[in-house]
Design a protein around this motif. Structure first.
Motif, PDB file in Angstrom:
ATOM      1  N   GLU A 191     -17.739  66.299  55.603  1.00  0.00           N
ATOM      2  CA  GLU A 191     -18.532  65.638  56.483  1.00  0.00           C
ATOM      3  C   GLU A 191     -19.791  65.992  56.567  1.00  0.00           C
ATOM      4  O   GLU A 191     -20.018  67.553  56.325  1.00  0.00           O
ATOM      5  N   SER A 192     -20.882  65.403  56.598  1.00  0.00           N
ATOM      6  CA  SER A 192     -22.298  65.774  56.877  1.00  0.00           C
ATOM      7  C   SER A 192     -23.045  65.645  58.007  1.00  0.00           C
ATOM      8  O   SER A 192     -22.392  65.192  59.120  1.00  0.00           O
ATOM      9  N   GLY A 193     -24.086  66.183  58.430  1.00  0.00           N
ATOM     10  CA  GLY A 193     -24.879  65.883  59.460  1.00  0.00           C
ATOM     11  C   GLY A 193     -24.191  66.543  60.768  1.00  0.00           C
ATOM     12  O   GLY A 193     -24.590  66.148  62.061  1.00  0.00           O
ATOM     13  N   LEU A 194     -23.886  67.819  60.593  1.00  0.00           N
ATOM     14  CA  LEU A 194     -23.296  68.529  61.495  1.00  0.00           C
ATOM     15  C   LEU A 194     -24.034  69.280  62.112  1.00  0.00           C
ATOM     16  O   LEU A 194     -24.996  70.219  61.458  1.00  0.00           O
ATOM     17  N   CYS A 249     -19.241  60.760  56.358  1.00  0.00           N
ATOM     18  CA  CYS A 249     -18.025  61.208  55.414  1.00  0.00           C
ATOM     19  C   CYS A 249     -18.131  60.732  54.243  1.00  0.00           C
ATOM     20  O   CYS A 249     -18.493  59.648  53.856  1.00  0.00           O
ATOM     21  N   GLY A 250     -17.608  61.631  53.238  1.00  0.00           N
ATOM     22  CA  GLY A 250     -17.388  61.199  51.993  1.00  0.00           C
ATOM     23  C   GLY A 250     -16.153  61.845  51.542  1.00  0.00           C
ATOM     24  O   GLY A 250     -15.349  62.807  52.125  1.00  0.00           O
ATOM     25  N   LEU A 251     -15.420  61.421  50.204  1.00  0.00           N
ATOM     26  CA  LEU A 251     -14.422  61.790  49.491  1.00  0.00           C
ATOM     27  C   LEU A 251     -14.587  62.313  48.297  1.00  0.00           C
ATOM     28  O   LEU A 251     -15.619  61.701  47.286  1.00  0.00           O
ATOM     29  N   ALA A 252     -14.237  63.437  47.753  1.00  0.00           N
ATOM     30  CA  ALA A 252     -14.279  63.792  46.625  1.00  0.00           C
ATOM     31  C   ALA A 252     -12.905  64.027  45.915  1.00  0.00           C
ATOM     32  O   ALA A 252     -12.023  64.639  46.654  1.00  0.00           O
ATOM     33  N   VAL A 253     -12.834  63.513  44.693  1.00  0.00           N
ATOM     34  CA  VAL A 253     -11.540  63.557  43.845  1.00  0.00           C
ATOM     35  C   VAL A 253     -11.838  64.615  42.651  1.00  0.00           C
ATOM     36  O   VAL A 253     -12.860  64.265  41.820  1.00  0.00           O
ATOM     37  N   PHE A 254     -10.938  65.701  42.308  1.00  0.00           N
ATOM     38  CA  PHE A 254     -11.301  66.478  41.175  1.00  0.00           C
ATOM     39  C   PHE A 254      -9.840  66.893  40.642  1.00  0.00           C
ATOM     40  O   PHE A 254      -8.889  66.983  41.477  1.00  0.00           O
ATOM     41  N   VAL A 255     -10.105  66.984  39.216  1.00  0.00           N
ATOM     42  CA  VAL A 255      -8.889  67.485  38.700  1.00  0.00           C
ATOM     43  C   VAL A 255      -8.904  69.157  38.275  1.00  0.00           C
ATOM     44  O   VAL A 255      -9.980  69.376  37.915  1.00  0.00           O
ATOM     45  N   GLN A 256      -7.929  69.942  38.806  1.00  0.00           N
ATOM     46  CA  GLN A 256      -7.915  71.316  38.516  1.00  0.00           C
ATOM     47  C   GLN A 256      -6.726  71.877  38.105  1.00  0.00           C
ATOM     48  O   GLN A 256      -5.795  71.540  38.302  1.00  0.00           O
ATOM     49  N   ASP A 257      -7.036  72.559  36.977  1.00  0.00           N
ATOM     50  CA  ASP A 257      -6.015  72.953  35.901  1.00  0.00           C
ATOM     51  C   ASP A 257      -5.510  74.523  36.612  1.00  0.00           C
ATOM     52  O   ASP A 257      -5.877  75.060  37.591  1.00  0.00           O
ATOM     53  N   THR A 258      -4.523  74.999  36.011  1.00  0.00           N
ATOM     54  CA  THR A 258      -3.645  76.074  36.428  1.00  0.00           C
ATOM     55  C   THR A 258      -4.648  77.679  36.427  1.00  0.00           C
ATOM     56  O   THR A 258      -4.388  78.494  37.023  1.00  0.00           O
TER      57      THR A 258
END
Length: 274
Positions: A191-194, A249-258
Motif C-alpha cells: 500500500e502507498s500514500g500512507l 495498492c499494488g501486487l508484487a510476485v517474485f521467485v525466491q530460492d533457498t
C-alpha cells in the motif's frame, strides 16, 4: 536496548459473478510495470526494512518513494517493497505497520548475508546484496550491479469473495529455470500514500509518509526442477484491513530460492473497481 544487535543507521477489466467482484489483468496490462528494460530482463526487487520508531527511517523511505516513482531515471526497472519491523516498538511508538513477520524476514537476510547486526533502514537488493537505505549512491550502485532475470509472464485474476477479503489467482510461465534446490513463488500486497502523525518515540511530532508498505505476504506455490517454459498456477487469499483502498495498492510476485536470491519478479496495480 542491545546496540550490537539492533542499530538505527544514518548516512549521507471488471465484471461480477454470483455477487463476487472479479477483474482479470493480462500480461500486456503489466508490461509497463515489470518488464521494462532491454533483453527481456525483468525488474530488480528492492526491499527495505524500516520502522516509524527509527529516527533515520523516514528519510530513507522518502528515497525509496522517489526510487519507485522513477525519479532517479535508472535504466534498471525496480520493484520496491518496504517491510516495517517491530523491534523498535518499545522505544515509545508502536509502528502501525510493524510486524514480527517482517522482523523474522530481515533476520533471515542478516544470517544469509553473514552480518552480525540487524538495523534499520536496511535495503536488500535481489536478496543477495545490502546497503543502508538513506545512502543514495550506495543504493543506486547496488541496484545497478544486481543480477537480473527474465520477468515472469503471469496473468492475474482479482476477486473479492467478501468485503474483507481479496483473492488473487495467477497463472503463467516463470521464465527462469529452477533447479533441484527449489524456490518459492511469493506474492506481496503493498500500500502507498500512507500518512501518520507520530506523537511519541524517536519521531515524536513528525508527520511521516510511507509508500510501498507490504501489508500481506503469501506463498503462491513451491517449484522444483522446472524449465523456464513451465506454467505454474495458484491462488492466494489476503484478509483486508480497515480502510483498504485498491487504488492505493499494488501486487508484487517474485521467485525466491533457498539461498534467498530472487530469480525474477513481476508487478501489478490492483483494479480500482475491485
Amino acid at each position: 536496548m542491545a546496540p550490537h544487535l539492533w542499530s538505527c543507521f544514518s548516512s549521507k477489466g471488471s465484471n461480477r459473478r454470483d455477487g463476487i467482484a472479479e477483474r482479470r489483468v493480462s500480461t500486456a496490462d503489466v508490461a509497463s510495470e515489470s518488464s521494462r528494460g532491454g533483453g527481456g530482463q525483468g525488474a530488480v526487487v528492492v526491499e527495505m526494512f524500516s520502522s516509524q520508531g527509527c529516527a533515520t527511517s523516514p528519510e530513507a523511505e522518502l528515497v525509496l518513494s522517489r526510487l519507485g516513482r522513477g525519479d532517479f531515471e535508472l535504466e534498471v526497472p525496480v520493484v520496491v517493497l518496504i517491510f516495517h519491523v517491530d523491534y523498535w516498538d518499545y522505544v515509545g511508538w508502536k509502528d502501525p505497520f510493524g510486524s514480527s513477520q517482517w522482523t523474522v524476514r530481515q533476520k533471515a537476510y542478516v544470517e544469509a548475508l553473514g552480518l552480525d547486526t540487524i538495523f534499520t533502514p536496511q535495503v536488500v537488493v535481489q536478496g543477495k546484496a545490502h546497503c543502508i537505505g538513506n545512502d543514495e549512491n550506495a543504493l543506486i550502485e547496488t541496484i545497478t550491479n544486481a543480477p537480473r532475470f527474465p520477468a515472469p509472464t503471469l496473468q492475474a485474476t482479482f476477486t473479492k469473495p467478501a468485503p474483507d477479503s481479496l483473492q488473487v489467482s495467477l497463472t503463467g510461465a516463470l521464465r527462469t529455470r529452477v533447479d533441484g534446490s527449489g524456490a518459492n513463488v511469493m506474492v506481496a500486497l503493498y500500500e502507498s500514500g500512507l500518512v501518520t502523525d507520530v506523537p511519541r518515540g524517536e519521531n515524536k511530532g513528525r508527520v511521516v509518509s510511507n509508500d510501498y508498505v507490504v501489508r500481506k505476504l503469501e506463498k503462491l506455490c513451491t517449484v522444483k526442477d522446472i524449465s523456464h517454459k513451465k506454467t505454474v498456477s495458484g491462488t492466494v487469499n489476503f484478509p483486508l484491513w480497515e480502510g483498504f483502498n485498491s487504488s492505493k495498492c499494488g501486487l508484487a510476485v517474485f521467485v525466491q530460492d533457498t539461498s534467498h536470491q530472487i530469480l525474477g519478479s513481476q508487478s501489478f496495480q490492483l483494479p480500482e473497481d475491485i
